[in-house]
Every structure is written in structure tokens, then in C-alpha cells.
Design a protein around this motif. Structure first.
Motif, PDB file in Angstrom:
ATOM      1  N   ASN A 297      -9.614  11.255  11.230  1.00  0.00           N
ATOM      2  CA  ASN A 297      -9.540  10.617  12.548  1.00  0.00           C
ATOM      3  C   ASN A 297      -9.153  11.609  13.629  1.00  0.00           C
ATOM      4  N   LEU A 298      -8.331  12.568  13.248  1.00  0.00           N
ATOM      5  CA  LEU A 298      -7.901  13.603  14.183  1.00  0.00           C
ATOM      6  C   LEU A 298      -9.095  14.446  14.646  1.00  0.00           C
ATOM      7  N   LEU A 299     -10.020  14.673  13.716  1.00  0.00           N
ATOM      8  CA  LEU A 299     -11.190  15.478  14.072  1.00  0.00           C
ATOM      9  C   LEU A 299     -12.232  14.664  14.836  1.00  0.00           C
ATOM     10  N   ARG A 300     -12.165  13.333  14.695  1.00  0.00           N
ATOM     11  CA  ARG A 300     -13.143  12.471  15.374  1.00  0.00           C
ATOM     12  C   ARG A 300     -12.431  11.384  16.151  1.00  0.00           C
ATOM     13  N   PRO A 301     -11.677  11.757  17.163  1.00  0.00           N
ATOM     14  CA  PRO A 301     -10.892  10.752  17.896  1.00  0.00           C
ATOM     15  C   PRO A 301     -11.763   9.695  18.577  1.00  0.00           C
ATOM     16  N   ASP A 302     -13.044  10.001  18.802  1.00  0.00           N
ATOM     17  CA  ASP A 302     -13.903   9.020  19.465  1.00  0.00           C
ATOM     18  C   ASP A 302     -14.508   8.020  18.487  1.00  0.00           C
ATOM     19  N   ALA A 303     -14.464   8.351  17.215  1.00  0.00           N
ATOM     20  CA  ALA A 303     -15.012   7.435  16.212  1.00  0.00           C
ATOM     21  C   ALA A 303     -14.043   7.315  15.037  1.00  0.00           C
ATOM     22  N   PRO A 304     -12.830   6.838  15.331  1.00  0.00           N
ATOM     23  CA  PRO A 304     -11.854   6.769  14.250  1.00  0.00           C
ATOM     24  C   PRO A 304     -12.194   5.655  13.270  1.00  0.00           C
ATOM     25  N   ARG A 305     -11.764   5.859  12.016  1.00  0.00           N
ATOM     26  CA  ARG A 305     -11.974   4.804  11.034  1.00  0.00           C
ATOM     27  C   ARG A 305     -10.628   4.217  10.648  1.00  0.00           C
ATOM     28  N   PRO A 306     -10.536   2.866  10.596  1.00  0.00           N
ATOM     29  CA  PRO A 306      -9.249   2.279  10.224  1.00  0.00           C
ATOM     30  C   PRO A 306      -8.867   2.666   8.790  1.00  0.00           C
ATOM     31  N   PHE A 307      -7.587   2.773   8.582  1.00  0.00           N
ATOM     32  CA  PHE A 307      -7.077   3.162   7.275  1.00  0.00           C
ATOM     33  C   PHE A 307      -6.619   1.890   6.564  1.00  0.00           C
ATOM     34  N   ALA A 308      -7.389   1.469   5.570  1.00  0.00           N
ATOM     35  CA  ALA A 308      -7.075   0.214   4.878  1.00  0.00           C
ATOM     36  C   ALA A 308      -7.070   0.423   3.371  1.00  0.00           C
ATOM     37  N   PRO A 309      -6.088   1.128   2.890  1.00  0.00           N
ATOM     38  CA  PRO A 309      -6.087   1.426   1.461  1.00  0.00           C
ATOM     39  C   PRO A 309      -5.613   0.212   0.659  1.00  0.00           C
ATOM     40  N   VAL A 310      -5.896   0.239  -0.621  1.00  0.00           N
ATOM     41  CA  VAL A 310      -5.246  -0.688  -1.536  1.00  0.00           C
ATOM     42  C   VAL A 310      -4.114   0.115  -2.171  1.00  0.00           C
ATOM     43  N   PRO A 311      -2.870  -0.164  -1.777  1.00  0.00           N
ATOM     44  CA  PRO A 311      -1.781   0.656  -2.313  1.00  0.00           C
ATOM     45  C   PRO A 311      -1.788   0.660  -3.842  1.00  0.00           C
ATOM     46  N   TYR A 312      -1.489   1.812  -4.402  1.00  0.00           N
ATOM     47  CA  TYR A 312      -1.401   1.926  -5.864  1.00  0.00           C
ATOM     48  C   TYR A 312      -0.128   2.674  -6.217  1.00  0.00           C
ATOM     49  N   VAL A 313       0.610   2.146  -7.142  1.00  0.00           N
ATOM     50  CA  VAL A 313       1.811   2.853  -7.596  1.00  0.00           C
ATOM     51  C   VAL A 313       1.976   2.643  -9.099  1.00  0.00           C
ATOM     52  N   TRP A 314       2.493   3.659  -9.745  1.00  0.00           N
ATOM     53  CA  TRP A 314       2.798   3.490 -11.166  1.00  0.00           C
ATOM     54  C   TRP A 314       4.263   3.832 -11.378  1.00  0.00           C
ATOM     55  N   SER A 315       4.794   3.371 -12.513  1.00  0.00           N
ATOM     56  CA  SER A 315       6.158   3.718 -12.870  1.00  0.00           C
ATOM     57  C   SER A 315       6.239   3.740 -14.386  1.00  0.00           C
ATOM     58  N   ASP A 316       6.871   4.780 -14.926  1.00  0.00           N
ATOM     59  CA  ASP A 316       7.017   4.906 -16.378  1.00  0.00           C
ATOM     60  C   ASP A 316       8.445   4.567 -16.765  1.00  0.00           C
ATOM     61  N   GLN A 317       8.587   3.570 -17.603  1.00  0.00           N
ATOM     62  CA  GLN A 317       9.915   3.229 -18.109  1.00  0.00           C
ATOM     63  C   GLN A 317       9.824   3.103 -19.618  1.00  0.00           C
ATOM     64  N   TYR A 318      10.457   4.033 -20.331  1.00  0.00           N
ATOM     65  CA  TYR A 318      10.316   4.148 -21.786  1.00  0.00           C
ATOM     66  C   TYR A 318       8.830   4.314 -22.085  1.00  0.00           C
ATOM     67  N   ASP A 319       8.282   3.461 -22.997  1.00  0.00           N
ATOM     68  CA  ASP A 319       6.855   3.631 -23.286  1.00  0.00           C
ATOM     69  C   ASP A 319       5.998   2.634 -22.504  1.00  0.00           C
ATOM     70  N   VAL A 320       6.571   2.023 -21.502  1.00  0.00           N
ATOM     71  CA  VAL A 320       5.796   1.082 -20.688  1.00  0.00           C
ATOM     72  C   VAL A 320       5.397   1.752 -19.378  1.00  0.00           C
ATOM     73  N   ARG A 321       4.110   1.761 -19.101  1.00  0.00           N
ATOM     74  CA  ARG A 321       3.654   2.252 -17.803  1.00  0.00           C
ATOM     75  C   ARG A 321       3.195   1.060 -16.973  1.00  0.00           C
ATOM     76  N   LEU A 322       3.885   0.857 -15.868  1.00  0.00           N
ATOM     77  CA  LEU A 322       3.518  -0.223 -14.956  1.00  0.00           C
ATOM     78  C   LEU A 322       2.553   0.340 -13.928  1.00  0.00           C
ATOM     79  N   GLN A 323       1.530  -0.436 -13.591  1.00  0.00           N
ATOM     80  CA  GLN A 323       0.593  -0.026 -12.544  1.00  0.00           C
ATOM     81  C   GLN A 323       0.405  -1.188 -11.593  1.00  0.00           C
ATOM     82  N   ALA A 324       0.667  -0.931 -10.319  1.00  0.00           N
ATOM     83  CA  ALA A 324       0.543  -2.003  -9.327  1.00  0.00           C
ATOM     84  C   ALA A 324      -0.513  -1.627  -8.308  1.00  0.00           C
ATOM     85  N   TYR A 325      -1.375  -2.578  -7.990  1.00  0.00           N
ATOM     86  CA  TYR A 325      -2.402  -2.396  -6.960  1.00  0.00           C
ATOM     87  C   TYR A 325      -2.182  -3.451  -5.891  1.00  0.00           C
TER      88      TYR A 325
END
Ligand SMILES: Cc1cc2nc3c(=O)[nH]c(=O)nc-3n(C[C@H](O)[C@H](O)[C@H](O)COP(=O)(O)OP(=O)(O)OC[C@H]3O[C@@H](n4cnc5c(N)ncnc54)[C@H](O)[C@@H]3O)c2cc1C
Ligand code: SF4
Lengths: 393, 65
Positions: A297-325
Motif C-alpha cells: 500500500n505504501l508503494l501504491r497509495p493511490d490504489a491501496p488494498r484493504p488488509f483483511a487477513p484471517v488471523p492464525y495462531v498456534w500454541s504448543d502445550q506438551y504434545d498438543v498443538r492448538l491452531q486457531a483461525y
């Protein structure tokens, strides 16, 4: 545009400079970082590095050759101390002043601390993690204050190293506000199974020598105390600049905070183009994706694109890996739609405003998770996404 | 371009598969990345660069030849 300054030399700042070069920007590119280290990765700090499985060299995000190929004016061990957005100048701790045509602010967050005279660990930097690791010896006693993802991961690693762990959490169920009470209860059980003394509903008042003082006056003895009670955005250096600063740097849906000024990563509070909600996301993926988005967007200030991510996070606790979207916090309802919490192979769907807005998964094949993830990205109406809605978890 | 993976770093996020499904997939049992095409055609390079950039574990390395 011939002068771009990026402040904060970590995941988001690095993603931004990387993307600027990839998109063909060939002007001066200054990367300013308060830490003395070249950019390194933080998630392993509470995982492999703390466990002793990895040494710091595994955390490096770019080899020296890759860094130099970016052609940066790299200012490490240097903090930005002030900003004049009208004159478009950043002031640095070494007295230098950097004029810019465009600025990316990616200064991240720092840990909140508890009051009190006693020594307390926090876990944000390489130094923090090495200092804590040094003290995690079998039989010693660690009190972890705060059972969020960070505190819970550190507790799990410490147990693996034979450390006695007391995990103190003010809420009745850990992480309930984010992942919901049923999932929080499952995580609580997981920690107890691994020998963690989990005490919920206890607020810590202060860190003392030899332990922590609780709000009700009781004392919990510990050799070491780790404070993991959330973070504060690093916006102090923007005081007096006139930029919109609240809980982080306020940005619009394009990541812009002012003409020519953009925010990325943990420090930025970005407005979502569809839901309209402003949120600050402290996830590793978000740091990279937002750095990339604002570079474009910085390089194209006249044609910016909205930032609409699907947040993703993981967390490892013991042998369980949690994944959140997606968005889990503030959900109005949840259902276990695949597997079962008790088996630790499950997928939980979260509903907000009548739509599927997030999922949390553990132990499931990627193709199962991917299907749900697409539904989250599409903000599918809940009744379509979860036909059996109403099932009690 | 050659695609290299530092497998122990991969956290099974699947971000690379979303960015470049022609080049990346994930193992069924643990979600760890699989490279389908270690020397992707030039038409795929942008997507592969995107995948490397958004990998949250910095597990994807691109070697330019
Ligand atoms: C221990 C730990 C474990 C984590 N685990 C996970 C996980 O499992 N999954 C996940 O998704 N996320 C995880 N995260 C979160 C993830 O690491 C962050 O979201 C990510 O680091 C954010 O990147 P950033 O570049 O926005 O900010 P930061 O990484 O905080 O970097 C900001 C940089 O800016 C510098 N800086 C600050 N002020 C100034 C100034 N005035 N001038 C110059 N430089 C300045 C700081 O020193 C720092 O180097 C974890 C974080 C930690 C600390
Ligand atoms: S994006 Fe990175 S961490 Fe995620 S699956 Fe691909 S290689 Fe693994």
C-alpha cells in the motif's frame, strides 16, 4: 519515493522491507531496530529455545548474506525516539535524524510487569528466554503468573525440564475469554495431568523476594517468577507526534495511520474492512502478513488494498498443538464440530453475529482443518457452516 | 529457484498451501509441509515467494540459481 524508513527490526519490519524490495522499490531503505540482534523469531523462545532443544542461531530470520542482499541501511541497537510527521523526520537514540517519504511503524509490544521488589522474569526477547532457561533446573520451583498462551507454554516446557510449576490465573478458567470455557477447562486438565499446580481465581498483587503475594494476602513461595500477564504496545516514542495512539497505533483498513505512515505487526490496531472492528493482533503470521500488506500500500497509495487477513495462531502445550483461525475472542457461542475435546483431537467452531468467525483445532488432518478455515475466511452464516447447530459440546 | 524446507521448524500452519497450492502440501498425520515441486516453473515464483514470506516459522528457504 526514494526514502523509506521502517522502525522495528523483527517479524513485521522484516516482512515489510522484504516485500518492498520484492515489489521493486530500489530507493534508500532504512531498518531501525532497538535490539542489538539481526531479526530473529520469537515463537521458539517459549518453546524449543526455552526447552534447550535449540540454540539462538536457529532463531535467525535471515542469513547475513540474505540480509545484505536486501541492500538495507541497517541501524541495529538504535531506537527511534521521536517522530515529526509534518516534517517527515524520525529522531534516533544516537542523535541521527532520518527524513522519510514513507514510514512503517513495527515496534511491537513489551511485556507488562507486576509491582513489587522481587525479581521477575518476562519472556519477550532472546535475553529474557536465555535468562529464564538458565534458572530452570530440575526440582526448582517456578511460579508462572498468567495462564494465557505464553504462560501456559512456559509452564509446559518447565515441567518437561523437571521443574515444579505453579500456574496462577485470575480467571476461574484459563483462556476462557478467548477459546471458551469448555476448551479452557480441557487445557486446565492437561496442565494438571502433567503435574502443574494450577490455581485459578487468584490474583497476584506483587512479586516479593522468594515468591509472590496474592491479593488475599497469601504468599506463594517460588525460586523464580515468570510474569506473563499480557503486553503494552511500544508507542511511547510517538508521544507528541500527533499520531493516533490508543491501545497501539490506530490504523485504517489499509494499515495507514497518517499520510505516508503505516503500522504493522503487534503494535498496530487495524480496522477490519468487513466487520469494521478495530483489533490489535499479536500473532506471528499477522506480523508477516501486515508487513507485506503495508509495503504494497505504501508503494501504491493511490490504489491501496484493504488488509483483511484471517488471523492464525498456534500454541504448543506438551504434545498438543492448538491452531486457531479467525476471531475467537468475544464469541457468542461455540460448538465442537469434529472429534471431541476429551480425546484432544477436535475442532471447535465459534459464532459471532450469526456467522462462523473462527475455529480452533488440535490433532486433526490438515485437509479437515482447511475446509473449516475456508468457511471462516468466507464468514459463512453459522447455520450453513454448522448444520447441526445447537449440539451441546 | 529451488525450494528448501527446514522441516523441524515447520509448525504445520498450512499458510504455504494457501499461498501456493501447486508447490506445497501438508502431511496427513502431523500437517508438516511437503514440497510437491522443489524447482517450480517461473510462473509460480511469485506465489512461492509469497508462501515463504508468510510462513510463520521461517521454514521455507528459496535458493536462487
Ligand atoms: C515467547 C513468545 C512466544 C510466541 N509464540 C507465538 C506462537 O506460538 N504463535 C504465534 O502466532 N505468535 C507467537 N508469538 C507472537 C509473535 O512472536 C509476535 O506476534 C511477533 O513477534 C510480532 O512481530 P512484530 O515485528 O510486530 O513485533 P516484535 O517482534 O515485538 O518486534 C518489535 C521490534 O521493535 C523493536 N522496537 C521497539 N521500540 C523501538 C523503537 N522505539 N525503535 C526501534 N526499535 C524498536 C523491538 O526491540 C523489537 O525488536 C510469541 C511471542 C513471544 C514473545
Ligand atoms: S507455512 Fe511454514 S510452518 Fe506453515 S506449513 Fe508451510 S512450511 Fe510449515
Amino acid at each position: 519515493m526514494t526514502r523509506v524508513v521502517v522502525v522495528g527490526a523483527s517479524a513485521a519490519g522484516l516482512a515489510a522491507v522484504d516485500a518492498l524490495r520484492r515489489e521493486g522499490y530500489d530507493g534508500t531503505l532504512t531498518l531501525v531496530g532497538a535490539e542489538p540482534h539481526p531479526p530473529y523469531d520469537r515463537p521458539p523462545l517459549s518453546k524449543q529455545l526455552l526447552a534447550g532443544a535449540w540454540e539462538p542461531d536457529r532463531l535467525v530470520l535471515r542469513t547475513p548474506a540474505e540480509l545484505s542482499a536486501l541492500g538495507l541501511d541497517l541501524r541495529l541497537g538504535t531506537a527511534a525516539t521521536g517522530l515529526d510527521p509534518a516534517a517527515r523526520v524520525v529522531a534516533l537514540s544516537d542523535g541521527d535524524r532520518l527524513p522519510y517519504d514513507a514510514l512503517v511503524i513495527a515496534t511491537g509490544v513489551r511485556p507488562r510487569r507486576l509491582p513489587g521488589e522481587g525479581p521477575q522474569h518476562v519472556l519477550r526477547t532472546l535475553e529474557d528466554a536465555l535468562a529464564l532457561r538458565e534458572r530452570l533446573r530440575p526440582g526448582r520451583h517456578l511460579a508462572v503468573v498468567g495462564a494465557g498462551f505464553l504462560g501456559a507454554e512456559a509452564a509446559a516446557v518447565a515441567r518437561g525440564l523437571g521443574v515444579e510449576v505453579t500456574l496462577l490465573e485470575p480467571e476461574p478458567v484459563p483462556l476462557a475469554r478467548t477459546v471458551g470455557a469448555p476448551v479452557g477447562a480441557m487445557l486446565a486438565a492437561l496442565h494438571r495431568e502433567h503435574g502443574v499446580t494450577l490455581r485459578t481465581g487468584v490474583a497476584v498483587r506483587a512479586v516479593c523476594r522468594g515468591g509472590v503475594r496474592l491479593a488475599d494476602g497469601a504468599f506463594v513461595a517460588a525460586d523464580e517468577v515468570l510474569t506473563a500477564i499480557g503486553s503494552v504496545p511500544n508507542t511511547d516514542w510517538l508521544a507528541g507526534s500527533g499520531l493516533p495512539v490508543g491501545d497501539g497505533l490506530e490504523c485504517d483498513m489499509y494499515g495507514a495511520a497518517a499520510p505516508g505512515v503505516y503500522g504493522a505487526g503487534d503494535v498496530a490496531r487495524v480496522r477490519h474492512p468487513v466487520s469494521g472492528a478495530a483489533s490489535r493482533v499479536e500473532h506471528r503470521t499477522h506480523a508477516a502478513e501486515s508487513g507485506l500488506a503495508v509495503a504494497r500500500n505504501l508503494l501504491r497509495p493511490d490504489a491501496p488494498r484493504p488488509f483483511a487477513p484471517v488471523p492464525y495462531v498456534w500454541s504448543d502445550q506438551y504434545d498438543v498443538r492448538l491452531q486457531a483461525y479467525g476471531y475467537l475472542r468475544g464469541h457468542e457461542h461455540l460448538d465442537v464440530v469434529e472429534g471431541a475435546l476429551a480425546t484432544r483431537r477436535f475442532l471447535v467452531a465459534y459464532r459471532s453475529g450469526g456467522r462462523l468467525t473462527g475455529v480452533l483445532a488440535a490433532g486433526l488432518p490438515p485437509r479437515v482443518v482447511r475446509r473449516w478455515r475456508q468457511a471462516v475466511a468466507g464468514r459463512v452464516p453459522w447455520r450453513e457452516a454448522v448444520p447441526a447447530a445447537g449440539a451441546v459440546p | 529457484m529451488r525450494v528448501e524446507i527446514d522441516e523441524p521448524k515447520c509448525v504445520a500452519s498450512g499458510q504455504c498451501v494457501v499461498a501456493s497450492p501447486e508447490v506445497f502440501d501438508q502431511r496427513d498425520e502431523d500437517g508438516v509441509v511437503i514440497v510437491l515441486d522443489a524447482a517450480p516453473a517461473p510462473a509460480l515464483h511469485d506465489a512461492v515467494r509469497e508462501a515463504a514470506a508468510v510462513c510463520p516459522a521461517a521454514a521455507i528457504r528459496l535458493v536462487l540459481e
